[in-house]
Scaffold this motif. Sequence first.
Motif, PDB file in Angstrom:
ATOM      1  N   ILE A 457      14.815  -6.168  -5.811  1.00  0.00           N
ATOM      2  CA  ILE A 457      14.469  -5.081  -4.882  1.00  0.00           C
ATOM      3  C   ILE A 457      13.316  -4.313  -5.461  1.00  0.00           C
ATOM      4  O   ILE A 457      13.402  -3.769  -6.575  1.00  0.00           O
ATOM      5  CB  ILE A 457      15.671  -4.159  -4.648  1.00  0.00           C
ATOM      6  CG1 ILE A 457      16.875  -4.965  -4.122  1.00  0.00           C
ATOM      7  CG2 ILE A 457      15.313  -3.034  -3.672  1.00  0.00           C
ATOM      8  CD1 ILE A 457      18.159  -4.182  -4.059  1.00  0.00           C
ATOM      9  N   ASP A 459       9.981  -1.405  -4.957  1.00  0.00           N
ATOM     10  CA  ASP A 459       9.705  -0.068  -4.413  1.00  0.00           C
ATOM     11  C   ASP A 459       8.880  -0.254  -3.134  1.00  0.00           C
ATOM     12  O   ASP A 459       7.722  -0.724  -3.184  1.00  0.00           O
ATOM     13  CB  ASP A 459       8.964   0.769  -5.439  1.00  0.00           C
ATOM     14  CG  ASP A 459       8.692   2.196  -4.960  1.00  0.00           C
ATOM     15  OD1 ASP A 459       8.960   2.480  -3.776  1.00  0.00           O
ATOM     16  OD2 ASP A 459       8.213   3.007  -5.772  1.00  0.00           O
ATOM     17  N   GLU A 460       9.464   0.129  -1.993  1.00  0.00           N
ATOM     18  CA  GLU A 460       8.750  -0.130  -0.730  1.00  0.00           C
ATOM     19  C   GLU A 460       7.468   0.680  -0.619  1.00  0.00           C
ATOM     20  O   GLU A 460       6.593   0.363   0.170  1.00  0.00           O
ATOM     21  CB  GLU A 460       9.668   0.198   0.453  1.00  0.00           C
ATOM     22  CG  GLU A 460      10.050   1.665   0.590  1.00  0.00           C
ATOM     23  CD  GLU A 460      10.908   1.888   1.793  1.00  0.00           C
ATOM     24  OE1 GLU A 460      10.434   2.571   2.723  1.00  0.00           O
ATOM     25  OE2 GLU A 460      12.057   1.400   1.823  1.00  0.00           O
ATOM     26  N   GLY A 461       7.354   1.713  -1.478  1.00  0.00           N
ATOM     27  CA  GLY A 461       6.131   2.507  -1.430  1.00  0.00           C
ATOM     28  C   GLY A 461       5.010   1.966  -2.296  1.00  0.00           C
ATOM     29  O   GLY A 461       3.872   2.455  -2.238  1.00  0.00           O
ATOM     30  N   SER A 463       2.132  -0.419  -3.690  1.00  0.00           N
ATOM     31  CA  SER A 463       1.104  -1.236  -3.040  1.00  0.00           C
ATOM     32  C   SER A 463       1.206  -2.668  -3.545  1.00  0.00           C
ATOM     33  O   SER A 463       1.579  -2.912  -4.672  1.00  0.00           O
ATOM     34  CB  SER A 463      -0.293  -0.687  -3.356  1.00  0.00           C
ATOM     35  OG  SER A 463      -0.500  -0.655  -4.747  1.00  0.00           O
ATOM     36  N   SER A 464       0.880  -3.624  -2.674  1.00  0.00           N
ATOM     37  CA  SER A 464       0.968  -5.041  -3.054  1.00  0.00           C
ATOM     38  C   SER A 464      -0.269  -5.471  -3.812  1.00  0.00           C
ATOM     39  O   SER A 464      -1.286  -4.809  -3.757  1.00  0.00           O
ATOM     40  CB  SER A 464       1.147  -5.889  -1.805  1.00  0.00           C
ATOM     41  OG  SER A 464       0.063  -5.712  -0.932  1.00  0.00           O
TER      42      SER A 464
END
Length: 464
Positions: A457, A459-461, A463-464
């Motif tokens: 999982i 961190d959805e915040g 950046s890729s």
Amino acid sequence: MAIATVNPATGETVRTFEELGEAELEQKIALADERWRTYRTTGFEERAACMYAAADLFEKEADLAAELMSTEMGKTLAAARNEALKCAHGMRYYAEHAAGFLADEPLADPSRVGATRALGRYQPLGPVLAVMPWNFPMWQVMRFAAPALMAGNVGLLKHASNVPQCALYLESVFLRAGFPEGCFQTLLVSSRRVESILRDPRVVAATLTGSEPAGRSVAAICGDEVKHTVLELGGSDPFVVMPSADLERAAATAVDARVQNNGQSCIAAKRFIVHTDVYDAFTEKFVSRMRDLRVGDPFEASTDVGPVATEQGRADIEELVADAVAAGASVLCGGRRLDGPGWFYPPTVIADITPGMRIYLEEVFGPVASLYRAADIDHALEMANATDFGLGSNAWTNDEAEQERFIADLEAGQVFINGKTVSYPELPFGGIKRSGYGRELAAHGIREFCNLKTVWIGDEGASS
């Protein structure tokens, strides 16, 4: 082999059973597939409540279960009752520990893999086929069923054809304990239909305890289908006695280790390897105790050894003994079938065995012990490991250095020092070499039929 109860103490056919038709078999597999999709979502507490209830039934009905076992495969009534109670213990063990054994395994520092959280999660696989033997007709099944059901799988049992009433009783216990219909089903089918069941895509894995040829067949089929298997294929377990051993205890335990279950146990000691310094003393004690055992009706309390389970099984024993005697082996006691009805064979001890004899390498599934003289610990280990099997092993010594040597160098899945090999729910059970692979019991046994899923999982915040 017909699906029938044949009393080995009399040779009498007590009851016969019709094999499942194709439509009936299809219904059972379809039910297993349907049931596991809902059962897998139940919680450990719900499963445990049913498992505890099943254990209660086993304890309450121990005498009934014992009577079925003694009638179908000939073990003494006392041994059969102990087996029923052992099933209850195994059920309670997994009911209590399954949640802990299958708890998530979080990575302590998930940032090392670029995650905010990472873990391993155990999840059930689905319907599992268990191909089981007659010698421990209830405990052997429970070693699979209790952990598999607690993990959220469902079970399909193809039991040995000579213990159908035991097989049906097991199904009834789980159903009466509150497990949903389809969680555990007995399939009254012949061995020739195992392949088609294994190749059914709804059956996802298999476990087998039995002969090496049967294990090879199941492994080959499941390998072709890429399905997980656990195999326990028997053994020719050594029982080593060194000069520092307590000979009285060693001899008494040796007898018990050889004739347990009428000599029909994969983990029964079969080859007794004794240091030359104590060979004569041990042999005298051992043979005397073997000779004094009472062979008879398994329902009589005074009986120590009941019949061999099948007529063919006794014939196999006779062939191995005759081959050894013809090649020069000495029979110290027993060695001939008993007169009268039933498939009785007396406790037997054979010495002067050489590598050319079949008994040197082949497993004797009955109350026959092989004696060997060892010059030293190296010679003892050489003989102990001179077999294709590697299930259990026993070594008797009070020398700590020798104990460590046996632990390190005996080629087996289990080593018992100053005791006989026993299966406990708390200890992993299994073998190496041609004794099979995989493990039953303990935490390892419940994890065998689980998918260890990696969970990552981020961190959805981020950046890729």
